[in-house]
Motif scaffolding. Sequence first.
Motif, PDB file in Angstrom:
ATOM      1  N   ALA A   1      75.997 -16.391  59.661  1.00  0.00           N
ATOM      2  CA  ALA A   1      76.202 -15.498  60.769  1.00  0.00           C
ATOM      3  C   ALA A   1      74.784 -15.311  61.479  1.00  0.00           C
ATOM      4  O   ALA A   1      74.471 -15.341  62.677  1.00  0.00           O
ATOM      5  N   ALA A   2      73.708 -15.183  60.609  1.00  0.00           N
ATOM      6  CA  ALA A   2      72.292 -14.876  61.086  1.00  0.00           C
ATOM      7  C   ALA A   2      71.830 -16.110  61.909  1.00  0.00           C
ATOM      8  O   ALA A   2      71.224 -15.844  62.770  1.00  0.00           O
ATOM      9  N   LYS A   3      72.264 -17.391  61.300  1.00  0.00           N
ATOM     10  CA  LYS A   3      71.885 -18.630  61.816  1.00  0.00           C
ATOM     11  C   LYS A   3      72.471 -18.676  63.112  1.00  0.00           C
ATOM     12  O   LYS A   3      71.770 -19.119  64.263  1.00  0.00           O
ATOM     13  N   ALA A   4      73.733 -18.355  63.231  1.00  0.00           N
ATOM     14  CA  ALA A   4      74.300 -18.691  64.523  1.00  0.00           C
ATOM     15  C   ALA A   4      74.015 -17.826  65.667  1.00  0.00           C
ATOM     16  O   ALA A   4      74.115 -18.316  67.006  1.00  0.00           O
ATOM     17  N   LEU A   5      73.653 -16.431  65.178  1.00  0.00           N
ATOM     18  CA  LEU A   5      73.262 -15.542  66.135  1.00  0.00           C
ATOM     19  C   LEU A   5      71.740 -15.576  66.336  1.00  0.00           C
ATOM     20  O   LEU A   5      71.189 -14.986  67.439  1.00  0.00           O
ATOM     21  N   GLY A   6      70.864 -16.395  65.627  1.00  0.00           N
ATOM     22  CA  GLY A   6      69.484 -16.609  65.873  1.00  0.00           C
ATOM     23  C   GLY A   6      68.843 -15.173  65.704  1.00  0.00           C
ATOM     24  O   GLY A   6      67.847 -14.750  66.129  1.00  0.00           O
ATOM     25  N   ALA A   7      69.455 -14.397  64.730  1.00  0.00           N
ATOM     26  CA  ALA A   7      68.632 -13.109  64.090  1.00  0.00           C
ATOM     27  C   ALA A   7      68.516 -12.992  62.871  1.00  0.00           C
ATOM     28  O   ALA A   7      69.050 -13.936  61.953  1.00  0.00           O
ATOM     29  N   ALA A   8      67.725 -12.077  62.240  1.00  0.00           N
ATOM     30  CA  ALA A   8      67.406 -11.916  61.053  1.00  0.00           C
ATOM     31  C   ALA A   8      68.641 -11.487  60.008  1.00  0.00           C
ATOM     32  O   ALA A   8      69.721 -10.715  60.786  1.00  0.00           O
ATOM     33  N   ARG A   9      68.763 -11.495  58.888  1.00  0.00           N
ATOM     34  CA  ARG A   9      69.933 -11.071  58.025  1.00  0.00           C
ATOM     35  C   ARG A   9      70.138  -9.331  58.375  1.00  0.00           C
ATOM     36  O   ARG A   9      71.332  -9.180  58.437  1.00  0.00           O
ATOM     37  N   GLN A  10      69.070  -8.693  58.296  1.00  0.00           N
ATOM     38  CA  GLN A  10      69.102  -7.387  57.985  1.00  0.00           C
ATOM     39  C   GLN A  10      69.705  -6.955  59.740  1.00  0.00           C
ATOM     40  O   GLN A  10      70.293  -6.062  59.625  1.00  0.00           O
ATOM     41  N   THR A  11      69.170  -7.460  60.567  1.00  0.00           N
ATOM     42  CA  THR A  11      69.812  -7.339  62.176  1.00  0.00           C
ATOM     43  C   THR A  11      71.310  -7.435  62.177  1.00  0.00           C
ATOM     44  O   THR A  11      71.977  -6.555  62.756  1.00  0.00           O
ATOM     45  N   VAL A  12      71.712  -8.578  61.497  1.00  0.00           N
ATOM     46  CA  VAL A  12      73.152  -8.698  61.367  1.00  0.00           C
ATOM     47  C   VAL A  12      73.932  -7.629  60.657  1.00  0.00           C
ATOM     48  O   VAL A  12      74.757  -6.774  61.045  1.00  0.00           O
ATOM     49  N   LEU A  13      73.400  -7.221  59.613  1.00  0.00           N
ATOM     50  CA  LEU A  13      73.792  -6.090  58.714  1.00  0.00           C
ATOM     51  C   LEU A  13      73.693  -4.705  59.422  1.00  0.00           C
ATOM     52  O   LEU A  13      74.951  -4.065  59.583  1.00  0.00           O
ATOM     53  N   HIS A  14      72.906  -4.498  60.527  1.00  0.00           N
ATOM     54  CA  HIS A  14      72.782  -3.412  61.239  1.00  0.00           C
ATOM     55  C   HIS A  14      73.995  -3.378  62.276  1.00  0.00           C
ATOM     56  O   HIS A  14      74.484  -2.443  62.820  1.00  0.00           O
TER      57      HIS A  14
END
Length: 236
Positions: free
Chosen positions: A188-201
Amino acid sequence: MRERKQLIRSVIAEIGITIHAQRRIAELKIVWQGGASTGISMVMNKPGGRVKVTDEDTITLVRRLAEHYNDRSIAMILAKQKRRTATGLSWTRARIATVRATYGIPAYQQPPKDDAGAGCDDALVVTITDAEKILGVSKVTLYRWMKDGFIHGEQITPGAPWRIRIDQALRDKVRPEVPKGWLSLDEAAKALGAARQTVLHKVQRGELDAVHVNRGRRKGLRIQVERNQPGLFDTP
Protein backbone atom coordinates in the motif's frame (compact mmCIF):
# COMPACT_ATOMS: atom_id res chain seq x y z
CA MET A 1 1.86 -11.82 71.99
CA ARG A 2 1.88 -13.76 75.28
CA GLU A 3 5.64 -13.26 75.68
CA ARG A 4 5.21 -9.59 74.88
CA LYS A 5 2.67 -9.21 77.68
CA GLN A 6 4.97 -11.05 80.09
CA LEU A 7 7.83 -8.69 79.22
CA ILE A 8 5.65 -5.61 79.79
CA ARG A 9 4.43 -6.92 83.16
CA SER A 10 8.00 -7.56 84.25
CA VAL A 11 8.90 -3.84 83.96
CA ILE A 12 5.57 -2.08 84.73
CA ALA A 13 3.97 -2.26 88.17
CA GLU A 14 0.75 -0.40 87.35
CA ILE A 15 -0.83 2.25 85.12
CA GLY A 16 -3.20 4.93 86.38
CA ILE A 17 -5.50 6.71 83.90
CA THR A 18 -7.36 9.99 84.42
CA ILE A 19 -9.87 10.90 81.68
CA HIS A 20 -10.97 14.48 80.94
CA ALA A 21 -14.15 13.80 78.99
CA GLN A 22 -14.89 17.35 77.86
CA ARG A 23 -11.36 17.91 76.50
CA ARG A 24 -11.12 14.32 75.20
CA ILE A 25 -7.70 13.91 76.85
CA ALA A 26 -6.39 10.96 78.86
CA GLU A 27 -3.55 11.40 81.34
CA LEU A 28 -1.58 8.25 82.10
CA LYS A 29 0.79 7.62 84.99
CA ILE A 30 3.05 4.61 84.46
CA VAL A 31 4.61 3.23 87.64
CA TRP A 32 7.67 1.14 86.83
CA GLN A 33 9.03 -1.73 88.87
CA GLY A 34 11.31 -0.09 91.45
CA GLY A 35 9.06 2.93 92.09
CA ALA A 36 9.93 5.35 89.25
CA SER A 37 6.97 6.84 87.32
CA THR A 38 6.33 8.46 83.92
CA GLY A 39 3.45 10.80 83.01
CA ILE A 40 1.90 10.79 79.50
CA SER A 41 -0.94 12.90 78.11
CA MET A 42 -2.69 11.81 74.89
CA VAL A 43 -5.69 12.86 72.82
CA MET A 44 -8.52 10.34 72.81
CA ASN A 45 -10.30 9.10 69.71
CA LYS A 46 -13.76 10.33 68.93
CA PRO A 47 -16.48 7.90 70.09
CA GLY A 48 -16.62 5.01 67.62
CA GLY A 49 -13.50 6.20 65.80
CA ARG A 50 -10.35 4.28 64.99
CA VAL A 51 -6.75 5.38 65.11
CA LYS A 52 -5.82 4.23 61.62
CA VAL A 53 -8.20 3.71 58.71
CA THR A 54 -7.71 3.09 55.01
CA ASP A 55 -7.75 6.37 53.11
CA GLU A 56 -10.93 7.27 51.26
CA ASP A 57 -9.20 7.33 47.86
CA THR A 58 -8.13 3.69 48.22
CA ILE A 59 -11.61 2.64 49.36
CA THR A 60 -13.15 4.33 46.31
CA LEU A 61 -10.62 2.62 44.04
CA VAL A 62 -11.28 -0.80 45.58
CA ARG A 63 -15.02 -0.25 45.06
CA ARG A 64 -14.44 0.46 41.35
CA LEU A 65 -12.01 -2.41 40.84
CA ALA A 66 -14.26 -4.94 42.60
CA GLU A 67 -16.73 -4.59 39.74
CA HIS A 68 -14.17 -6.06 37.33
CA TYR A 69 -11.48 -7.98 39.26
CA ASN A 70 -11.16 -10.51 42.08
CA ASP A 71 -9.41 -9.73 45.37
CA ARG A 72 -6.05 -11.17 44.28
CA SER A 73 -5.99 -9.01 41.13
CA ILE A 74 -6.99 -5.91 43.11
CA ALA A 75 -4.12 -6.52 45.56
CA MET A 76 -1.67 -6.76 42.64
CA ILE A 77 -2.96 -3.49 41.16
CA LEU A 78 -2.59 -1.65 44.49
CA ALA A 79 0.91 -3.09 44.85
CA LYS A 80 1.88 -1.72 41.43
CA GLN A 81 0.66 1.69 42.56
CA LYS A 82 2.78 1.31 45.72
CA ARG A 83 -0.25 1.75 47.96
CA ARG A 84 -0.18 0.51 51.55
CA THR A 85 -2.74 -0.32 54.19
CA ALA A 86 -3.48 2.11 57.01
CA THR A 87 -0.82 0.37 59.12
CA GLY A 88 1.79 0.44 56.34
CA LEU A 89 1.46 -3.19 55.22
CA SER A 90 1.36 -4.43 51.64
CA TRP A 91 -2.03 -5.40 50.21
CA THR A 92 -2.98 -9.07 49.99
CA ARG A 93 -6.06 -10.96 48.89
CA ALA A 94 -7.15 -11.40 52.52
CA ARG A 95 -6.71 -7.69 53.34
CA ILE A 96 -8.74 -6.68 50.29
CA ALA A 97 -11.49 -9.07 51.41
CA THR A 98 -11.43 -7.49 54.90
CA VAL A 99 -11.77 -3.98 53.44
CA ARG A 100 -14.68 -5.08 51.27
CA ALA A 101 -16.45 -6.64 54.24
CA THR A 102 -15.87 -3.53 56.37
CA TYR A 103 -17.24 -1.11 53.77
CA GLY A 104 -19.93 -3.36 52.29
CA ILE A 105 -18.29 -3.72 48.86
CA PRO A 106 -19.65 -6.73 46.91
CA ALA A 107 -17.14 -9.29 45.65
CA TYR A 108 -16.45 -9.61 41.93
CA GLN A 109 -18.79 -11.98 40.10
CA GLN A 110 -17.47 -13.82 37.06
CA PRO A 111 -19.81 -13.12 34.11
CA PRO A 112 -21.32 -16.14 32.35
CA LYS A 113 -19.23 -17.58 29.53
CA ASP A 114 -21.28 -16.71 26.45
CA ASP A 115 -20.31 -17.47 22.91
CA ALA A 116 -18.70 -14.22 21.78
CA GLY A 117 -17.88 -15.30 18.28
CA ALA A 118 -18.80 -13.65 15.00
CA GLY A 119 -22.45 -12.79 14.56
CA CYS A 120 -22.87 -11.51 18.11
CA ASP A 121 -24.09 -7.90 17.95
CA ASP A 122 -23.61 -7.10 21.65
CA ALA A 123 -20.51 -5.12 22.57
CA LEU A 124 -18.18 -6.69 25.13
CA VAL A 125 -15.50 -5.10 27.30
CA VAL A 126 -12.93 -7.83 27.92
CA THR A 127 -9.36 -8.36 29.04
CA ILE A 128 -6.47 -8.77 26.62
CA THR A 129 -6.52 -12.54 27.25
CA ASP A 130 -10.22 -12.83 26.39
CA ALA A 131 -9.81 -10.55 23.35
CA GLU A 132 -7.01 -12.82 22.13
CA LYS A 133 -9.40 -15.80 22.17
CA ILE A 134 -12.37 -13.95 20.67
CA LEU A 135 -10.50 -12.28 17.79
CA GLY A 136 -8.02 -15.08 17.14
CA VAL A 137 -4.95 -12.83 17.32
CA SER A 138 -1.98 -12.78 19.70
CA LYS A 139 -1.49 -10.46 22.68
CA VAL A 140 1.51 -8.94 20.93
CA THR A 141 -0.72 -8.01 17.99
CA LEU A 142 -3.38 -6.53 20.27
CA TYR A 143 -0.85 -4.33 22.08
CA ARG A 144 0.58 -3.22 18.73
CA TRP A 145 -2.93 -2.39 17.49
CA MET A 146 -3.52 -0.20 20.54
CA LYS A 147 -0.19 1.53 19.97
CA ASP A 148 -0.97 2.08 16.28
CA GLY A 149 -4.53 3.22 16.98
CA PHE A 150 -6.11 0.31 15.08
CA ILE A 151 -8.15 -0.47 18.21
CA HIS A 152 -8.67 1.38 21.49
CA GLY A 153 -8.00 0.01 24.98
CA GLU A 154 -8.74 1.34 28.45
CA GLN A 155 -7.35 1.01 31.98
CA ILE A 156 -9.58 1.58 35.01
CA THR A 157 -6.52 2.84 36.88
CA PRO A 158 -2.75 2.82 36.26
CA GLY A 159 -1.40 -0.69 36.75
CA ALA A 160 -4.73 -2.38 36.00
CA PRO A 161 -4.98 -4.87 33.10
CA TRP A 162 -5.89 -3.36 29.75
CA ARG A 163 -9.48 -3.90 28.59
CA ILE A 164 -10.74 -3.78 25.01
CA ARG A 165 -14.24 -3.03 23.79
CA ILE A 166 -15.23 -5.59 21.15
CA ASP A 167 -18.21 -4.69 19.02
CA GLN A 168 -19.35 -5.78 15.56
CA ALA A 169 -17.27 -3.07 13.88
CA LEU A 170 -14.10 -4.46 15.48
CA ARG A 171 -15.04 -8.04 14.64
CA ASP A 172 -15.48 -6.98 11.02
CA LYS A 173 -11.91 -5.69 10.99
CA VAL A 174 -10.59 -9.19 11.62
CA ARG A 175 -10.95 -11.56 8.66
CA PRO A 176 -9.83 -15.14 8.00
CA GLU A 177 -8.91 -14.33 4.39
CA VAL A 178 -7.49 -11.39 2.45
CA PRO A 179 -10.23 -9.41 0.66
CA LYS A 180 -9.66 -9.39 -3.08
CA GLY A 181 -7.46 -6.51 -4.19
CA TRP A 182 -6.41 -5.42 -0.68
CA LEU A 183 -2.69 -4.82 -0.15
CA SER A 184 -0.16 -5.34 2.63
CA LEU A 185 1.26 -2.28 4.37
CA ASP A 186 4.43 -2.29 2.25
CA GLU A 187 2.45 -2.76 -0.97
CA ALA A 188 0.00 0.00 0.00
CA ALA A 189 2.86 2.38 0.81
CA LYS A 190 4.45 1.65 -2.57
CA ALA A 191 1.15 2.05 -4.44
CA LEU A 192 0.42 5.38 -2.73
CA GLY A 193 4.00 6.61 -2.95
CA ALA A 194 4.01 7.30 0.80
CA ALA A 195 5.88 6.13 3.86
CA ARG A 196 4.56 3.22 5.92
CA GLN A 197 3.86 5.52 8.87
CA THR A 198 1.86 7.87 6.65
CA VAL A 199 -0.28 4.96 5.48
CA LEU A 200 -0.85 3.90 9.10
CA HIS A 201 -1.91 7.44 10.01
CA LYS A 202 -4.42 7.39 7.14
CA VAL A 203 -5.79 4.10 8.49
CA GLN A 204 -6.07 5.58 12.00
CA ARG A 205 -7.94 8.63 10.68
CA GLY A 206 -10.32 6.46 8.66
CA GLU A 207 -9.03 7.74 5.30
CA LEU A 208 -8.10 4.19 4.29
CA ASP A 209 -10.04 1.03 5.10
CA ALA A 210 -8.05 -1.79 6.67
CA VAL A 211 -8.60 -5.28 8.07
CA HIS A 212 -6.38 -7.74 9.89
CA VAL A 213 -6.11 -11.26 8.48
CA ASN A 214 -5.73 -13.75 11.34
CA ARG A 215 -5.24 -17.02 9.42
CA GLY A 216 -2.91 -18.58 6.92
CA ARG A 217 0.50 -17.42 5.78
CA ARG A 218 -0.74 -13.98 4.81
CA LYS A 219 -1.56 -12.87 8.34
CA GLY A 220 -1.36 -9.18 9.10
CA LEU A 221 -2.76 -5.81 8.03
CA ARG A 222 -4.43 -5.52 4.63
CA ILE A 223 -5.40 -2.14 3.21
CA GLN A 224 -7.86 -1.09 0.51
CA VAL A 225 -6.03 1.39 -1.69
CA GLU A 226 -8.41 1.80 -4.63
CA ARG A 227 -11.34 3.79 -3.31
CA ASN A 228 -13.64 2.82 -6.20
CA GLN A 229 -13.41 -0.85 -5.21
CA PRO A 230 -16.24 -2.03 -2.88
CA GLY A 231 -14.82 -2.56 0.60
CA LEU A 232 -15.78 -4.11 3.88
CA PHE A 233 -16.61 -0.81 5.57
CA ASP A 234 -18.26 0.98 2.63
CA THR A 235 -21.65 2.49 3.52
CA PRO A 236 -24.46 2.24 0.93
